[in-house]
Design an enzyme around this catalytic site. Structure first.
Site, PDB file in Angstrom:
ATOM      1  N   ASP A 325      33.799  47.211  33.681  1.00  0.00           N
ATOM      2  CA  ASP A 325      32.705  48.081  34.066  1.00  0.00           C
ATOM      3  C   ASP A 325      31.677  47.272  34.863  1.00  0.00           C
ATOM      4  OD1 ASP A 325      31.432  50.762  33.584  1.00  0.00           O
ATOM      5  OD2 ASP A 325      29.849  49.455  32.819  1.00  0.00           O
ATOM      6  N   GLU A 354      34.888  47.875  38.626  1.00  0.00           N
ATOM      7  CA  GLU A 354      33.990  48.530  39.563  1.00  0.00           C
ATOM      8  C   GLU A 354      33.323  47.440  40.394  1.00  0.00           C
ATOM      9  OE1 GLU A 354      32.182  52.457  37.602  1.00  0.00           O
ATOM     10  OE2 GLU A 354      31.626  50.661  36.518  1.00  0.00           O
TER      11      GLU A 354
END
Ligand code: CA
Length: 627
Positions: A325, A354
């Site tokens: 993340d 990400e």
């Protein structure tokens, strides 16, 4: 590294806050600047007072240790650190491996006891190459809470270990559904212990995605059948992993090392105050995560923590992949260190993240693991937002459509994504995650609805098929958000992180209603798997054997794959994506072709034959022909 942390010694040995044997347990906690440290022992995971507390002793590597004799299996404990003359709150430590309800206290636990039967024979399903990966991102509750899911352990790890579950009409749900769909990687939204769901009140409806980590190395209690017993969640998580492995699927953990629920009360801050988080010059926490804090992966102990945590999930839980993340908050060096360490265990473990942050992190941008620096991080992939936005519209405006809804000017970025971002930031197409929706933002059905004017359901299904065709014929690594294959919606809610089950749960009757869509997606996945031309895996192969056909009409993208050159049984494959509301014609090399996809229908062995050089593609659909 920030100079001020040079005098914080870093242990060479692995982080082991508890080393258990039947004769004695050795506790250890890293806190180089503490004045005193103690460990408190409890009979229970909450309430009551310690039955014993032991002072710990500082070692040269900055850890405080104490060995307590006797068999402590099942005993709960907390650490407590004194700085500036004050005792801080109790904490289960940064590397607790078993915790009581809500993760307040850790437990000494013989982890061997948590292994389900057959665990020693559990094997990772074979993966030839990252180019074969097909990801399915999901949340436990979304997937199983519906009354018609046919699943007994609704909202639990065990939901994914149930065999033969069916909806009211007898169609496969749960694990059986995943097998039917043919995905080979299941990416589970945060499964470590997080803070936003009260594990002591599970009779109340609660929902959260879980991007608020508390204990990174323990499964979340609310997904277990008994959060009060630390062994149960561990065992059930393992049972789930084993069931998925037996069904041919690998398990990907969504890991959120970039921030914690609350910095001030986190185990990081309660053990080694001031070390683990980046701060601004004025002493306030930096906030690259948008959640109030950001961790400092560049500091040796934070890097060591992330690395050992990843390895722990692989070794103890047999996890097969990781989704980082807000990876852009971590530094490139840390990400490469993770890849290197993981390779030593198994180079087929898939890593992606990400490649961005929510806000600007408090660290030099050029050293951060942002999407633009993927070429410096071989073996790690990042989400490709270019094609996602080009298909459905930009993330920051839900009402704005793009290619799918007939807005022109997005063809270039659709092509960029179809090639696997190799004309931009990806060194190999397997470094790009190809997707049109995930848990964030609206799911694709809602987005299509929000960006089309009074479109009929038939029209919206046509566009949904078109969108997922783009995702699944991309040279990148495809990712499907759970239920997109069934036309699931979230009632138009885009940030549904804490919305009730009534918004987030997939209604399994959708499978009955949209069997045609499900069938199309399933066949598309199968076709992709059978044909290496759609996932060549190497940038030079894609550049050489994928060519875009000249198309004058807007909102049409056409390409040709030279299959035979990459070992495919199909020689020339032509794919056209047409989002226009009318039939369009595209010039293709003269020949006789078999039609695999036309007008929302898909049949790998052929729907019919096309002869000639002017291919007519029905409105709002994909077409695929081959010879
Ligand atoms: Ca929790």
């Amino acid at each position: 590294m920030t100079a001020e942390f040079l005098d914080w010694p870093v242990p060479r040995s692995p982080l082991a806050e508890v080393e258990y044997s039947q004769q004695a347990t050795r506790f250890s906690v890293w806190s180089p600047k503490a004045e005193q440290v103690k460990v408190n022992l409890y009979r229970r995971g909450e309430g009551g007072v310690p039955f014993e507390s032991y002072p710990m002793h500082l070692q040269v590597d900055g850890t405080w240790t104490v060995a307590v004799s006797g068999n402590l299996n099942g005993v709960f404990y907390t650490f407590q650190v004194q700085t500036a003359g004050k005792w801080k709150s109790e904490t289960p430590g940064i590397f607790a491996k078993a915790v009581g309800v809500n993760g307040k206290r850790a437990q000494v636990l013989d982890l061997k006891e948590t292994n389900p039967e057959g665990w020693d024979r559990d094997a990772r399903p074979v993966l030839r190459s990252f180019s074969d990966v097909v990801l399915y991102e999901m949340h436990y509750r979304d997937f199983s809470m519906d009354q018609e899911s046919g699943i007994s352990h609704k909202g639990k790890f065990l939901a994914l270990a149930e065999q033969g579950t069916k909806n009211a009409e007898g169609l496969a749900t749960g694990l059986e559904h995943l097998k039917e769909l043919g995905v080979n990687h299941v990416c589970l939204l945060p499964s470590y212990d997080y803070g936003s769901v009260d594990e002591a009140r599970l009779q109340m409806p609660q929902y959260n995605w879980g991007y608020d980590p508390v204990n990174y190395n323990v499964p979340e209690g609310s997904y277990s059948t008994n959060p009060e017993d630390p062994a149960v969640r561990i065992k059930e998580f393992k049972q789930m992993v084993m069931a998925l492995h037996q069904a041919g699927m690998r398990v990907v953990m969504d890991v959120v090392y970039n921030h914690v629920l609350d910095a001030g009360t986190s185990a990081f801050e309660l053990t080694a105050p001031g070390y683990f988080f980046r701060k601004h010059a004025d002493g306030t926490y930096a906030n690259g995560s948008g959640c109030g804090n950001e961790t400092a992966s560049e500091r040796p102990m934070m890097r060591k923590f992330i690395l050992e945590s990843v390895l722990y999930w692989i070794k103890e839980y047999h996890v097969d992949g990781f989704r980082f993340d807000l990876m852009g908050i971590h530094d490139v060096e840390t990400m490469n260190a993770i890849r290197k360490a993981v390779d030593q265990l198994d180079p087929s473990i898939f890593l992606y993240g990400e490649g961005w942050a929510a806000n600007k992190p408090a660290f030099p941008l050029e050293l951060l693991a942002m999407k633009g620096r993927m070429a410096q991080m071989p073996g790690i992939a990042a989400f490709g937002d270019e094609m996602r936005d080009a298909l459905r519209g930009a993330w920051n405006n839900n009402k704005k459509g793009a290619f799918l809804t007939g807005v022109s000017g997005h063809e270039k970025n659709v092509k960029f994504g179809l090639m696997g971002a190799i004309q931009g930031w990806a060194a190999t197409p397997t470094q790009m995650i190809s997707y049109v929706s995930c848990h964030d933002d609206m799911c694709i059905a809602d987005r299509i609805k929000a960006t089309t004017q009074r479109a009929s359901k038939e029209e919206r299904i046509r566009l949904q098929k078109l969108a997922l065709t783009a995702v699944l014929v991309s040279q990148g690594v495809p990712l499907i958000w759970c239920g997109d294959e069934l036309l699931r919606d979230k009632k138009g809610v885009h940030n549904s992180y804490n919305s009730p089950d009534s918004v987030n749960a997939i209604a399994w009757k959708l499978k009955t209603e949209h069997m045609d869509l499900f069938h199309y997606i399933r066949e598309l996945i199968s076709l992709r798997k059978h044909h290496v031309a759609f996932h060549m895996g190497k940038a030079e192969l894609v550049k050489k054997h994928m060519e875009f056909l000249p198309v004058k009409t807007k909102n049409v993208v056409a390409f040709l794959l030279h299959g035979q050159a990459v070992g495919d049984t199909w020689n020339e494959i032509i794919v056209v994506l047409n989002s226009c509301k009318q039939t369009v014609k595209v010039r293709v090399p003269q020949g006789t072709y078999t039609i695999a996809i036309k007008g929302g229908e898909l049949k790998e062995s052929g729907l019919g034959v096309f002869k000639g050089h002017l291919l007519a593609i029905p409105p709002q659909s994909a077409m695929m022909i081959y010879r």
